[in-house]
Design an enzyme around this catalytic site. Structure first.
Site, PDB file in Angstrom:
ATOM      1  NE  ARG A  34      -3.898  -2.068   2.260  1.00  0.00           N
ATOM      2  CZ  ARG A  34      -4.884  -2.109   3.120  1.00  0.00           C
ATOM      3  NH1 ARG A  34      -5.027  -1.145   4.005  1.00  0.00           N
ATOM      4  NH2 ARG A  34      -5.732  -3.111   3.118  1.00  0.00           N
TER       5      ARG A  34
ATOM      6  CG  ASP B 163     -14.207   5.677   7.716  1.00  0.00           C
ATOM      7  OD1 ASP B 163     -14.765   4.576   7.887  1.00  0.00           O
ATOM      8  OD2 ASP B 163     -12.969   5.791   7.545  1.00  0.00           O
TER       9      ASP B 163
END
Ligand SMILES: C[S@@+](CC[C@H](N)C(=O)[O-])C[C@H]1O[C@@H](n2cnc3c(N)ncnc32)[C@H](O)[C@@H]1O
Length: 284
Positions: free
Chosen positions: A48, A150
């Site tokens: 990532r 979030d």
């Protein structure tokens, strides 16, 4: 970023990634998001973050982590977005929505009901909450406000756009598909979008559960906090529960993920159903 199937780095360019880089990345995401990364997440972190290193045209993990620390405006949010896991689906752990429907039906009529979805990811969960509210009240305008938050800004963009591949709603009944979704055509062929009346029920906002103060004044009838606490260690979970419990309205319910249990926080939250909790102060 969500998709575990696409974790492999296919660019052909590789960067040296030593123990020190891994430990440093772990420390940095823990400090910023509370996310605890175990040793077996090493490959995930490599794949990532290498995408970010490449995107910034850098040559090493050390240089990349320097940028995150020294120029947070530029890269801190992308660093966090890269290391969150956004796996979710419509009606995930469906028994919770049955429980919520019952909870809503039993409430006295009149007041607006606040619901908080605090790890909303790409939106499937808050949209499911909105669908459940419509079904519970038999109305497209139920007296419900859903706050969906979030930490991950990319996930929130998808959530707000409210457009998904057809396959994401494949398991929903035909009735639900018709009532709550619009089918895309032309360039949107193969996509569905959430109908406007559902969108009116949900407000999206960025919120880090690690923040000292959530800045929320409402009291929630239901807090959905599912499949996010698993990323935190017990002391972090405890601190979050201490901040969240007072936000529950009397009789309010806290919905957790299937593998989350708070036996270490019984002074704050008490179980009262299958991965459903109420504030300990409410139980007394
Ligand atoms: C696996 S998803 C769970 C999604 C949904 N709640 C569900 O159960 O399907 C976990 C979500 O938690 C969010 N998250 C991780 N750390 C967070 C934090 N410190 N504050 C708020 N959200 C966080 C991630 O961005 C991700 O979208």
């Amino acid at each position: 970023m969500a998709d575990p199937a696409s974790e492999r780095d296919t660019s052909g360019i590789s960067f040296e990634f030593n123990d020190r880089d891994f430990r440093r990345a772990c420390k940095m995401i823990y400090a910023r998001a509370g996310i605890h990364l175990a040793d077996h997440k090493r490959d995930m972190v490599y794949s990532r973050l290498s995408r970010r290193i490449r995107a910034l045209g850098l040559n090493s993990f050390a240089d990349y982590l320097d940028v995150v620390e020294e120029d947070p405006e530029r890269e801190e949010q992308s660093f966090i977005n890269a290391l969150t896991t956004n796996l979710t689906s419509f009606f995930r752990e469906a028994h919770h929505f049955d429980a919520l429907r019952e909870q809503l039906r039993k409430l006295p009529r009149g007041d607006v009901i606040d619901i908080w979805c605090c790890a909303a990811s790409t939106g499937e969960e808050p949209w499911t909450l909105a669908i459940t509210a419509c079904e519970a009240f038999g109305s497209d305008t139920p007296p419900v406000r859903i706050l969906a938050t979030d930490i991950d800004t990319n996930a929130l963009t998808t959530a707000t756009t409210a457009r998904y591949g057809n396959d994401r709603i494949a398991d929903l009944s035909i009735e639900r598909k018709r009532r709550f979704f619009l089918r895309g055509s032309g360039p949107n062929e193969g996509l569905v979008s959430v109908k406007p009346f559902l969108r009116k029920l949900v407000e999206f906002r960025q919120l880090n559960l690690l923040s000292p103060d959530y800045g929320l004044r409402q009291r929630f009838t239901a807090i959905f906090c599912r499949n996010v606490m698993i990323y935190f260690d017990k002391p972090t979970q405890y601190e979050i529960l201490k901040k969240v419990a007072p936000l529950l309205a009397p009789g309010g319910r806290f919905y957790a993920g299937h593998s989350e249990s708070f036996a270490h926080a019984l002074d704050i939250m008490q179980p009262c159903g299958r991965t459903i909790y109420r504030a300990a102060s409410d139980a007394r």
